[in-house]
Design a protein around this motif. Structure first.
Motif, PDB file in Angstrom:
ATOM      1  N   ASN A 167      26.008 131.231 -39.627  1.00 35.65           N
ATOM      2  CA  ASN A 167      27.295 131.748 -40.115  1.00 35.65           C
ATOM      3  C   ASN A 167      28.431 131.177 -39.258  1.00 35.65           C
ATOM      4  O   ASN A 167      28.202 130.486 -38.257  1.00 35.65           O
ATOM      5  N   THR A 169      30.618 132.513 -37.176  1.00 38.46           N
ATOM      6  CA  THR A 169      30.668 132.948 -35.771  1.00 38.46           C
ATOM      7  C   THR A 169      29.703 132.126 -34.913  1.00 38.46           C
ATOM      8  O   THR A 169      30.051 131.663 -33.823  1.00 38.46           O
ATOM      9  N   ARG A 170      28.506 131.967 -35.429  1.00 39.97           N
ATOM     10  CA  ARG A 170      27.482 131.238 -34.698  1.00 39.97           C
ATOM     11  C   ARG A 170      27.869 129.754 -34.526  1.00 39.97           C
ATOM     12  O   ARG A 170      27.701 129.174 -33.457  1.00 39.97           O
TER      13      ARG A 170
HETATM   14  C1  NAG Z   1      26.062 135.658 -37.512  1.00 42.70           C
HETATM   15  O1  NAG Z   1      24.772 135.255 -37.099  1.00 42.70           O
HETATM   16  C2  NAG Z   1      24.335 135.862 -35.892  1.00 42.70           C
HETATM   17  C3  NAG Z   1      22.968 135.306 -35.562  1.00 42.70           C
HETATM   18  O2  NAG Z   1      22.953 133.931 -35.530  1.00 42.70           O
HETATM   19  C4  NAG Z   1      24.263 137.355 -36.052  1.00 42.70           C
HETATM   20  O3  NAG Z   1      23.912 137.938 -34.817  1.00 42.70           O
HETATM   21  C5  NAG Z   1      25.614 137.900 -36.510  1.00 42.70           C
HETATM   22  O4  NAG Z   1      25.486 139.264 -36.792  1.00 42.70           O
HETATM   23  C6  NAG Z   1      26.086 137.153 -37.752  1.00 42.70           C
HETATM   24  N1  NAG Z   1      27.438 137.578 -38.049  1.00 42.70           N
HETATM   25  C7  NAG Z   1      27.813 137.969 -39.256  1.00 42.70           C
HETATM   26  C8  NAG Z   1      29.257 138.322 -39.408  1.00 42.70           C
HETATM   27  O5  NAG Z   1      27.041 138.034 -40.186  1.00 42.70           O
END
Ligand code: NAG
Ligand code: HEM
Ligand code: NAG
Ligand code: NAG
Ligand code: NAG
Ligand code: NAG
Ligand code: NAG
Ligand code: NAG
Length: 323
Positions: A167, A169-170
């Motif tokens: 995603n 953020t990652r």
């Molecule tokens: C994005 O991915 C990470 C794991 O890679 C996860 O911890 C996080 O909750 C995710 N964020 C969203 C907004 O889905």
């Protein structure tokens, strides 16, 4: 007053640059060491691309995978040994290719100037030159002077290469850990304007997104229907174009299809899930300056963790550490 200011500016600039090894890279590092080096790389890479138009995508991706793991040190080229599984054998190697072009260039350079030109610089130049074949002139400047590392670990590729399922953020996190910002993320993702991806990577997006036999709603429904005609639910090996109809042409069309929700991976679609990132996509299209932006960002990428001076070595065979 003016002179004082200039002096001050110089001091500040020097101060900033002394910390970063990247600044030890130079324009035409091989000018004296191997004057014909850059021209030889271009000639050989252009000849390869002329006979195989899929190579720019392979060589550009190789550079990305090299730089994101241990810096741009040609670690991606090292073969596994009896007791060490190398980067190229990690799961995210996902069909890395183009190694034989690098080997061919290296062999020619070893003949012309033994022990002078690093594999890491060959990877950086080959990425630029292969993409540039289409334009018959270099699309960005590559500074040289990188040296080759000694270590390549599959486990590190697994950790450092972003997943196509990542995603926003990652992705931002993983790019930030390489000193690349959101602009760089959006711009470098534009590399997906060339090349292909395997059905195995998108089959969940197509057939089982949340485990309920569903399709990823962020994927254009018309395009999803098309992709299903290319990729059966069990097919892992067929490939599909990432920028359909334009996958051999390096251009800004990736952003056009991205906005139509046709980005192949979740990591592509993710670029539209953030306001700032979406704006960068729009701006790249509006300003029509993708090539300039790409040159800036890939130059930053090519500076990641480079070995210079007397660090590392100049491998004589790109697949193995000198013994
Ligand atoms: C994005 O991915 C990470 C794991 O890679 C996860 O911890 C996080 O909750 C995710 N964020 C969203 C907004 O889905
Ligand atoms: C943003 C994070 C990124 C992710 C998650 C990602 C993921 C992927 C995946 C999964 C593939 C398909 C591999 C296959 O199925 O064979 C691919 C292909 C490709 N990637 Fe990326 N990538 C990213 C960024 C980049 C960057 C920064 C570059 C270069 C600057 C790049 C260049 C390419 C190219 C050229 C291909 C096509 C390769 C081919 O045709 O064989 N990617 N990428
Ligand atoms: C790998 O194995 C060789 C012998 O097969 C040994 O000499 C070497 O030290 C081993 N390297 C590591 C890192 O374990
Ligand atoms: C990628 O890794 C797999 C094992 O995970 C291996 O079979 C394959 O040969 C590797 N690809 C390259 C290009 O080394
Ligand atoms: C083009 O290069 C790729 C990557 O090395 C290779 O897999 C493919 O077989 C080549 N195609 C032709 C027609 O030589
Ligand atoms: C879809 O995903 C679910 C949950 O991961 C799994 O139990 C199911 O077997 C999958 N269905 C198919 C057709 O792969
Ligand atoms: C889906 O793609 C088609 C072209 O393939 C485009 O006309 C349409 O606007 C796209 N839909 C969305 C929601 O972007
Ligand atoms: C790599 O190995 C060479 C030769 O063994 C050594 O001189 C050099 O310090 C090593 N470089 C790095 C970065 O580990």
């Amino acid at each position: 007053m003016k002179a004082t200011f200039l002096l001050l500016a110089c001091v500040v600039l020097l101060g900033l640059s002394s910390g970063g090894q990247a600044d030890e890279l130079k324009k035409h590092f091989y000018k004296k060491l191997c004057p014909q080096a850059e021209e030889m790389v271009q000639d050989l890479v252009w000849a390869s691309v002329e006979s195989n138009s899929t190579l720019p995508a392979k060589l550009l991706r190789l550079f990305f995978h090299d730089c994101f793991v241990r810096g741009c040190d040609a670690s991606v080229l090292l073969d596994s040994t009896a007791n060490i599984s190398a980067e190229k054998d990690a799961i995210p190697n996902r069909s890395l290719a183009g190694f034989e072009v690098i080997d061919q260039v290296k062999a020619a350079l070893e003949k012309a100037c033994p022990g002078r030109v690093s594999c890491a610089d060959i990877v950086a130049l080959a990425a630029r030159d292969s993409v540039s074949f289409q334009f018959q002139k270099p699309l960005w400047e590559v500074k040289t002077g990188r040296r080759d590392g000694n270590v390549s670990l599959a486990s590190e590729a697994l950790a450092d290469i972003p997943s196509p399922g990542a995603n926003f953020t990652r992705l931002v996190q993983q790019f930030a850990s390489k000193n690349l910002d959101v602009e760089d993320l959006v711009v470098l993702s534009g590399a997906h304007t060339i090349g292909v991806g395997h059905c195995g990577i998108i089959r969940n997006r197509l057939y089982n997104f949340t485990g309920k036999g569903d399709t990823d709603p962020s994927l254009n429904a018309t395009h999803a229907a098309f992709l299903k005609t290319q990729c059966s639910p069990t097919d892992r090996t067929t490939t599909v174009e990432m920028d359909p109809g334009s996958s051999l042409s390096f251009d800004d069309h990736y952003y056009v299809i991205l906005k139509q929700k046709e980005g192949l991976f979740q990591s592509d679609a993710a670029l539209l899930t953030d306001g700032k990132s979406s704006k960068i996509v729009d701006k790249l299209l509006d300003d029509g300056d993708f090539f300039d932006a790409f040159g800036k960002s890939i130059t930053k990428m090519g500076n990641i963790g480079v070995l210079t001076g007397t660090d590392g070595q100049i491998r004589s065979n790109c697949r193995a550490v000198n013994r």
